[in-house]
Design an enzyme around this catalytic site. Structure first.
Site, PDB file in Angstrom:
ATOM      1  N   SER A 242       0.852  -1.184   0.000  1.00 57.28           N
ATOM      2  CA  SER A 242       0.000   0.000   0.000  1.00 57.28           C
ATOM      3  C   SER A 242       0.886   1.230   0.000  1.00 57.28           C
ATOM      4  CB  SER A 242      -0.887  -0.001   1.252  1.00 57.28           C
ATOM      5  OG  SER A 242      -1.508   1.251   1.449  1.00 57.28           O
TER       6      SER A 242
ATOM      7  N   TYR B  12      -2.012  -0.517  10.217  1.00 54.18           N
ATOM      8  CA  TYR B  12      -2.074  -0.901   8.802  1.00 54.18           C
ATOM      9  C   TYR B  12      -0.813  -0.442   8.075  1.00 54.18           C
ATOM     10  CZ  TYR B  12      -3.993  -1.102   4.023  1.00 54.18           C
ATOM     11  OH  TYR B  12      -4.208  -1.365   2.682  1.00 54.18           O
TER      12      TYR B  12
END
Length: 246
Positions: free
Chosen positions: A138, A151
């Protein structure tokens, strides 16, 4: 699209975790359309519990945070050529110790566990160019995101884990790469897209000035798992409209 590159995965066995919707669903479909036999995982009891249409896939309900469930699922596989570690999600309170740990478990440790449990199957693959793992990273791996510290840390771990296992598994002929999506319109990013101020600020960092779609990503997964990428391992490919260079 006329002139688009094509890939042939006829006879290949592909597993896409979190393949029931969003990016995972698009990737699973792309491998299926290229001739592969595709298994997907999700968290709902049956494939019919999703409205995304999972016909043609081998659906498996697997809780990625449950180590025993992951082990049992991996043990049920008899062959594997391509593993796409896509399952993941943002948490609600990732700044708390428990929320942070839960996010890291889901977004990093579960992917590692499945890799470890399928190593022998991947090493036994006869796929042209060798078996592949394609992890999903990501932009949060490279830039901090205030609301999802767990995350972001987990996705940074995905990038480094990809490098480590590229080194460890190269002698076995298994290549390990990653794709790092930018701003992609999915259910996962829907809450952010509901706020114009946030959306405008993020889009200002994208030179191409638009949100990406899952369809913008699938070619990278097919390429990295194909013989065309037989000499590529340990890399993270950013598919982000230029976000990572601003």
């Amino acid at each position: 699209m006329t002139g688009s590159p094509t890939f042939d995965f006829a006879g290949a066995r592909v597993l896409v975790t979190g393949g029931s919707r969003g990016i995972g669903r698009a990737v699973a479909q792309a491998f299926h359309d290229a001739g592969a036999s595709v298994a997907v995982t999700g968290t709902r009891p049956t494939a019919s519990d999703y409205d995304t249409g999972l016909d043609g896939f081998d659906y498996n309900c697997v809780d990625s945070t449950d180590a025993e469930a992951v082990d049992d699922f991996a043990a049920s596989l008899d062959r594997l050529d391509v593993l796409v570690n896509n399952a993941g999600a943002n948490g609600m309170d990732e700044a708390s110790p428990d929320g942070f740990a839960e996010s890291v478990q889901l977004n990093l440790l579960a992917a590692h566990r499945l890799m470890a449990r399928t190593e022998a199957l991947l090493a036994a693959s006869e796929l042209d160019g060798g078996a592949s793992v394609v992890n999903v990273a990501s932009m949060a791996a490279f830039r901090p995101a205030a609301f999802v510290p767990g995350y972001g840390a987990a996705k940074a771990g995905i990038v480094q884990m990809t490098k480590q296992y590229a080194l460890l598994w190269a002698p076995s002929g298994v290549r390990v790469n990653a794709v790092a999506p930018g701003l992609i319109g999915t259910d996962m990013t829907a809450p952010m897209r509901a706020f114009d101020e946030i959306t405008e600020a993020e889009l200002a960092k994208v030179p191409m000035r638009r949100w990406g779609t899952p369809a913008d990503l699938v070619g990278a997964f097919l390429f990295l798992a194909s013989p065309a990428a037989r000499f590529i391992t340990g890399q993270t490919l950013c598919i982000d409209g230029g976000y990572s260079v601003t």
